[in-house]
Design an enzyme around this catalytic site. Sequence first.
Site, PDB file in Angstrom:
ATOM      1  N   THR A 156      91.002  32.932  55.632  1.00  0.00           N
ATOM      2  CA  THR A 156      91.998  33.645  56.434  1.00  0.00           C
ATOM      3  C   THR A 156      92.294  32.681  57.563  1.00  0.00           C
ATOM      4  O   THR A 156      91.478  31.813  57.853  1.00  0.00           O
ATOM      5  CB  THR A 156      91.392  34.959  57.004  1.00  0.00           C
ATOM      6  OG1 THR A 156      91.381  35.947  55.992  1.00  0.00           O
ATOM      7  CG2 THR A 156      92.155  35.500  58.180  1.00  0.00           C
TER       8      THR A 156
ATOM      9  N   ARG B 299      95.146  45.662  46.852  1.00  0.00           N
ATOM     10  CA  ARG B 299      94.096  45.749  47.882  1.00  0.00           C
ATOM     11  C   ARG B 299      94.603  45.158  49.199  1.00  0.00           C
ATOM     12  O   ARG B 299      95.154  44.073  49.231  1.00  0.00           O
ATOM     13  CB  ARG B 299      92.854  44.984  47.411  1.00  0.00           C
ATOM     14  CG  ARG B 299      91.696  44.958  48.412  1.00  0.00           C
ATOM     15  CD  ARG B 299      91.675  43.686  49.220  1.00  0.00           C
ATOM     16  NE  ARG B 299      90.480  43.573  50.071  1.00  0.00           N
ATOM     17  CZ  ARG B 299      90.325  42.631  50.995  1.00  0.00           C
ATOM     18  NH1 ARG B 299      91.270  41.735  51.206  1.00  0.00           N
ATOM     19  NH2 ARG B 299      89.235  42.582  51.714  1.00  0.00           N
TER      20      ARG B 299
ATOM     21  N   GLY C  39      93.316  44.116  53.061  1.00  0.00           N
ATOM     22  CA  GLY C  39      92.088  43.884  53.823  1.00  0.00           C
ATOM     23  C   GLY C  39      92.233  44.269  55.285  1.00  0.00           C
ATOM     24  O   GLY C  39      93.125  45.028  55.669  1.00  0.00           O
ATOM     25  N   ASP C  40      91.355  43.718  56.091  1.00  0.00           N
ATOM     26  CA  ASP C  40      91.336  44.030  57.520  1.00  0.00           C
ATOM     27  C   ASP C  40      92.423  43.308  58.302  1.00  0.00           C
ATOM     28  O   ASP C  40      92.816  43.749  59.381  1.00  0.00           O
ATOM     29  CB  ASP C  40      89.972  43.643  58.117  1.00  0.00           C
ATOM     30  CG  ASP C  40      89.696  42.150  57.945  1.00  0.00           C
ATOM     31  OD1 ASP C  40      89.867  41.650  56.807  1.00  0.00           O
ATOM     32  OD2 ASP C  40      89.343  41.491  58.932  1.00  0.00           O
TER      33      ASP C  40
ATOM     34  N   THR D  81      87.802  37.058  60.612  1.00  0.00           N
ATOM     35  CA  THR D  81      87.767  36.555  59.239  1.00  0.00           C
ATOM     36  C   THR D  81      86.420  36.891  58.623  1.00  0.00           C
ATOM     37  O   THR D  81      85.381  36.670  59.253  1.00  0.00           O
ATOM     38  CB  THR D  81      87.999  35.032  59.172  1.00  0.00           C
ATOM     39  OG1 THR D  81      87.753  34.615  57.816  1.00  0.00           O
ATOM     40  CG2 THR D  81      87.111  34.244  60.107  1.00  0.00           C
ATOM     41  N   GLY D  82      86.460  37.434  57.419  1.00  0.00           N
ATOM     42  CA  GLY D  82      85.210  37.794  56.772  1.00  0.00           C
ATOM     43  C   GLY D  82      85.407  38.922  55.789  1.00  0.00           C
ATOM     44  O   GLY D  82      86.528  39.138  55.313  1.00  0.00           O
TER      45      GLY D  82
END
Length: 308
Positions: A175, A203, A205-206, A226-227
């Site tokens: 990211t 999907r 993500g965050d 990021t993660g």
Amino acid sequence: MNTFSLAVHGGAGTILKANLTPPLEAEYHAGLRAALEAGHNVLASGGSAIDAVTAAVCALEDAPLFNAGRGAVFTSEGKQEMDAAIMDGATRAAGAVGGIFGPRNPIRAARAVMEHTDHVMLIGPNALNIARAADLPFADPDYFFTQSRWDALQSTLEMRAKGVEDDDPARRHGTVGAVACDTLGNVAAATSTGGMTAKAPGRIGDTPMIGAGTFADNATCAVSGTGHGEVFIRYTAAAEISARMRHAGQSLHDAADHVVMHDLAENDGSGGLIAVDAEGNITMPFNCDGMYRGSVTQDGKFETFIYR
Ligand code: ASP
């Protein structure tokens, strides 16, 4: 007048010195440095934090090395679906896009949502319409394709077919992001990603979720994460840092450290983040082996790092 500062990241994960050749290492440092220079140019000429993070993230999206824009990873169906968000700490205006493909710089599409609509997040064809209406450049699939991302998808799919768990977190990470504080003390955050290799189609993500992977408020801080996105979402990682500063009076460093080393690390949430407060302090904690990251401050000191 404040002093300005800027930090960028290019993803976190199992980044070990043993796995990176010196030329590849040099490429990562150069990619981070180019992003810092793009943002620094804006801030040094009196520009705003929101313009600086936009410029820095565009530079990272343009580099095929990083998982965002050009170089985004592939879904389980071999498509690329990109998420991005931007937030202005001065006004708490925010814009985000989820699962898009086409705009060369998804972060600019997120900014178009912020500036040209009444909404915070758009997905689907209308997200692309807003980008087109804002005259943003689009690119074709060849531009976004990188062999290494395609190969990573194939090996992940092969492992899945054999019923082998893909337990290499490095595959899940990648990211890009930037946070900045300008000379007026305004902060901003921007984050952009291709998500996770072989993610399910659709999907999200965050990264585009305000308060999870991206957040900015002049009263506290600007954060780009990021993660492992699902964990960042469930622990509202970015907003939690701001809440700790606001309600518990914690410093930027202590609040960010707690979220990364406890809330995330203790709940299978490997990763890291970059954050800045309205005084220009920067912190860049991570709980895995490495995070591509860098910072620059008004004194012109550029620094880039990969490992611990
Ligand atoms: N957080 C991103 C996502 O879950 C991936 C990453 O930062 O590595 O989509």
